[in-house]
Design a protein around this motif. Sequence first.
Motif, short mmCIF file in Angstrom:
data_model
loop_
_atom_site.label_atom_id
_atom_site.label_comp_id
_atom_site.label_asym_id
_atom_site.label_seq_id
_atom_site.Cartn_x
_atom_site.Cartn_y
_atom_site.Cartn_z
N UNK A 76 -5.21 -11.72 -19.55
CA UNK A 76 -4.42 -11.91 -17.87
C UNK A 76 -4.08 -10.17 -18.16
N UNK A 77 -3.86 -9.95 -18.80
CA UNK A 77 -3.84 -8.28 -18.45
C UNK A 77 -4.88 -7.66 -18.09
N UNK A 78 -6.77 -7.91 -18.58
CA UNK A 78 -7.95 -7.02 -18.71
C UNK A 78 -8.68 -7.68 -16.39
N UNK A 79 -8.00 -9.14 -16.58
CA UNK A 79 -8.15 -9.77 -15.32
C UNK A 79 -7.34 -9.27 -14.30
N UNK A 80 -5.92 -8.99 -14.23
CA UNK A 80 -5.34 -8.18 -13.11
C UNK A 80 -5.70 -5.89 -13.80
N UNK A 81 -6.36 -5.30 -14.06
CA UNK A 81 -6.93 -4.39 -14.85
C UNK A 81 -7.59 -4.64 -13.79
N UNK A 82 -9.21 -5.55 -13.95
CA UNK A 82 -10.46 -5.19 -13.56
C UNK A 82 -10.30 -5.30 -11.60
N UNK A 83 -9.39 -6.31 -11.31
CA UNK A 83 -8.73 -6.36 -9.76
C UNK A 83 -8.59 -5.51 -9.56
N UNK A 84 -7.59 -4.29 -9.85
CA UNK A 84 -7.54 -3.10 -9.63
C UNK A 84 -8.68 -2.23 -8.94
N UNK A 85 -8.98 -1.93 -10.03
CA UNK A 85 -10.60 -0.91 -10.71
C UNK A 85 -11.20 -1.18 -9.24
N UNK A 86 -12.00 -2.73 -9.35
CA UNK A 86 -12.91 -3.05 -8.44
C UNK A 86 -12.52 -2.88 -6.84
N UNK A 87 -11.11 -3.09 -6.68
CA UNK A 87 -10.14 -2.84 -5.34
C UNK A 87 -10.36 -1.58 -5.26
N UNK A 88 -10.18 -0.98 -5.79
CA UNK A 88 -9.86 0.45 -5.78
C UNK A 88 -11.21 1.20 -5.21
N UNK A 89 -12.43 -0.34 -5.36
CA UNK A 89 -14.17 0.58 -5.57
C UNK A 89 -14.58 0.22 -4.04
N UNK A 90 -13.52 -0.55 -3.80
CA UNK A 90 -13.59 -1.09 -2.29
C UNK A 90 -14.99 -2.29 -2.61
N UNK A 91 -15.34 -2.76 -3.43
CA UNK A 91 -15.72 -4.03 -3.41
C UNK A 91 -15.43 -5.44 -3.25
N UNK A 92 -16.08 -6.05 -2.55
CA UNK A 92 -15.22 -6.99 -1.63
C UNK A 92 -14.72 -7.99 -2.31
N UNK A 93 -13.80 -8.46 -1.40
CA UNK A 93 -12.48 -9.12 -2.19
C UNK A 93 -13.08 -10.84 -3.21
#
Length: 221
Positions: A76-93
Amino acid sequence: MTTDLGPLARELSLPYYDAALPAHDRYHAERVRDVALRLADDCDRPVDRDVLAAAAWLHDIGRPLERTGDIDDHDVWGAIEAVDLLDSEGVPTATVDAVEHCIRAHSIRASSPEPATVEAELLFDADKLDAAGARGIVRLACIVGERSGRAGERHAVIDDASEARMAPEDGRDVSLLRHWTRERLDALHTDPGRRLGRERWQFVETFFDRFEREAGVDGTH
């Protein structure tokens, strides 16, 4: 962006593995990436290899914090953290959501959701296959070693079953490795994963046959 998603995820993930122990370190993540892509080559369904590679690199970034008790669930923690990381890099939703699901569904825990995409199935299978074969035996032994002697835990038992609390049947931790391997291979989702699992299980059987002979001082004389 997604054509570079695998290398990006690798770069983002590596700092999280600095504090990892061997069973869940960056090399485990890389092996899972490699096996997942190998399975994708043999898959009869279309696979988003960028999502798969990114999820493999990021799937265990929460393990070091879970080990130290700072978080309860690395999925759970890793999934949330990965979302934050990828969002910050402009990866499509849509791509971020696909990676997030793979990470949430990669664990064999009963609390984890079932993989709902081919990428999630392949990540699950590749992760479990890293607990089988020659490398898998060493890796699972590392996990037993990590737990050995911790507060409230006994030291690992190889031969004497008298103090074991968790191992099946004969009570030795080496038998626990065999049980863990079989459990993971029985849970595989894909045909390519099961084929590779059968091949790796053959080595596991050979290893334990040899172990038993050594435990009996290499047979009778």
